[in-house]
Design a protein around this motif. Sequence first.
Motif, PDB file in Angstrom:
ATOM      1  N   UNK A  85       0.798  -1.226   0.000  1.00 41.94           N
ATOM      2  CA  UNK A  85       0.000   0.000   0.000  1.00 41.94           C
ATOM      3  C   UNK A  85       0.828   1.273   0.000  1.00 41.94           C
ATOM      4  N   UNK A  86       2.131   1.157   0.286  1.00 45.58           N
ATOM      5  CA  UNK A  86       2.968   2.337   0.455  1.00 45.58           C
ATOM      6  C   UNK A  86       2.991   2.852   1.884  1.00 45.58           C
ATOM      7  N   UNK A  87       2.261   2.199   2.780  1.00 43.29           N
ATOM      8  CA  UNK A  87       2.218   2.590   4.184  1.00 43.29           C
ATOM      9  C   UNK A  87       2.787   1.470   5.051  1.00 43.29           C
ATOM     10  N   UNK A  88       3.477   1.855   6.111  1.00 40.84           N
ATOM     11  CA  UNK A  88       4.062   0.893   7.035  1.00 40.84           C
ATOM     12  C   UNK A  88       3.733   1.295   8.469  1.00 40.84           C
ATOM     13  N   UNK A  89       3.264   0.328   9.244  1.00 40.61           N
ATOM     14  CA  UNK A  89       3.025   0.533  10.667  1.00 40.61           C
ATOM     15  C   UNK A  89       4.301   0.220  11.420  1.00 40.61           C
ATOM     16  N   UNK A  90       4.731   1.143  12.267  1.00 41.88           N
ATOM     17  CA  UNK A  90       5.964   0.983  13.030  1.00 41.88           C
ATOM     18  C   UNK A  90       5.569   0.859  14.503  1.00 41.88           C
ATOM     19  N   UNK A  91       5.899  -0.288  15.108  1.00 44.28           N
ATOM     20  CA  UNK A  91       5.360  -0.655  16.422  1.00 44.28           C
ATOM     21  C   UNK A  91       6.474  -0.936  17.420  1.00 44.28           C
ATOM     22  N   UNK A  92       6.385  -0.293  18.564  1.00 39.47           N
ATOM     23  CA  UNK A  92       7.200  -0.681  19.713  1.00 39.47           C
ATOM     24  C   UNK A  92       6.233  -1.106  20.806  1.00 39.47           C
ATOM     25  N   UNK A  93       6.082  -2.413  21.030  1.00 41.30           N
ATOM     26  CA  UNK A  93       5.020  -2.898  21.913  1.00 41.30           C
ATOM     27  C   UNK A  93       5.192  -2.489  23.370  1.00 41.30           C
ATOM     28  N   UNK A  94       6.439  -2.349  23.823  1.00 47.26           N
ATOM     29  CA  UNK A  94       6.755  -1.713  25.109  1.00 47.26           C
ATOM     30  C   UNK A  94       8.067  -0.962  24.919  1.00 47.26           C
ATOM     31  N   UNK A  95       7.992   0.333  24.867  1.00 54.65           N
ATOM     32  CA  UNK A  95       9.198   1.149  24.847  1.00 54.65           C
ATOM     33  C   UNK A  95       9.555   1.436  26.306  1.00 54.65           C
TER      34      UNK A  95
END
Length: 266
Positions: A85-95
């Motif tokens: 899609x050209x979009x990326x989800x960037x996830x830090x589940x616990x920073x």
Amino acid sequence: MTVLTEATRADLISVAHELADAARTATLSHFRSADLTADNKESHRFDPVTVADRLSEQRMREILGRRRPLDGILGEEFGASVGSSGLTWVLDPIDGTRSYLCGTPTWGVLISVADASGPIYGLIDQPYTGERFEGGFGIARMVGPHWTRPLATRTARDLGECIIMSTFPEVGTAEEGAAFHALARECRLTRYGTDCYAYALLAAGHIDLVVEAGLQAYDVQAPIAVIEAAGGIVTDWEGRPAHQGGRILAASSPAVHKAAMAVLRG
């Protein structure tokens, strides 16, 4: 920046909040539990990961698989999956897993969505305090149990009046640490150990600078979106885009950023 329809933006916002809600449940189910343990991801230093880190990211990935199957994902615990899609989800589940292990409420869940130019929308969520800081798509606000408020960074001031924060006093290599402490000596107050919560405090107008080194993309993309929406600026120590991590300089205003960068580079 990718041009998105109003409907797509609304869907991205809705998904982000669903992810944050799921991560709240997952992380709070283990927070301050007597039997919480951690594995060490590195051999030369303690870099912990807990069952809650993995569960939080798993729950978020399940939601994305159902609601945004064409988007890419970059997560701290389970790596990258390419989308179309050209979009990326960037996830830090616990920073701030170290803080999580200690029972302090300064860790958080970081969620952002990015296009080729970098993060375009993000959330910093603190499940235990119930605070959520949101930025992007014309939104800059925090919602918590006591109030809902717009986010706005502090007005510019001299370095001698600034409050600076960082997670670790060491701040990366010896050279990076020396540069940080040279800057900290110019500031009125220095505090440590708040992980992503420091970036939320900057966006909310309580502090002036956050300076760190050795960060990854998932550590910083949500804070970038939130701080920029609140009127602040985030770059690397050379003034370049910082959405891939590395050395991070987050400031309340361009003037404070310029003064801080001169000391770091000096």
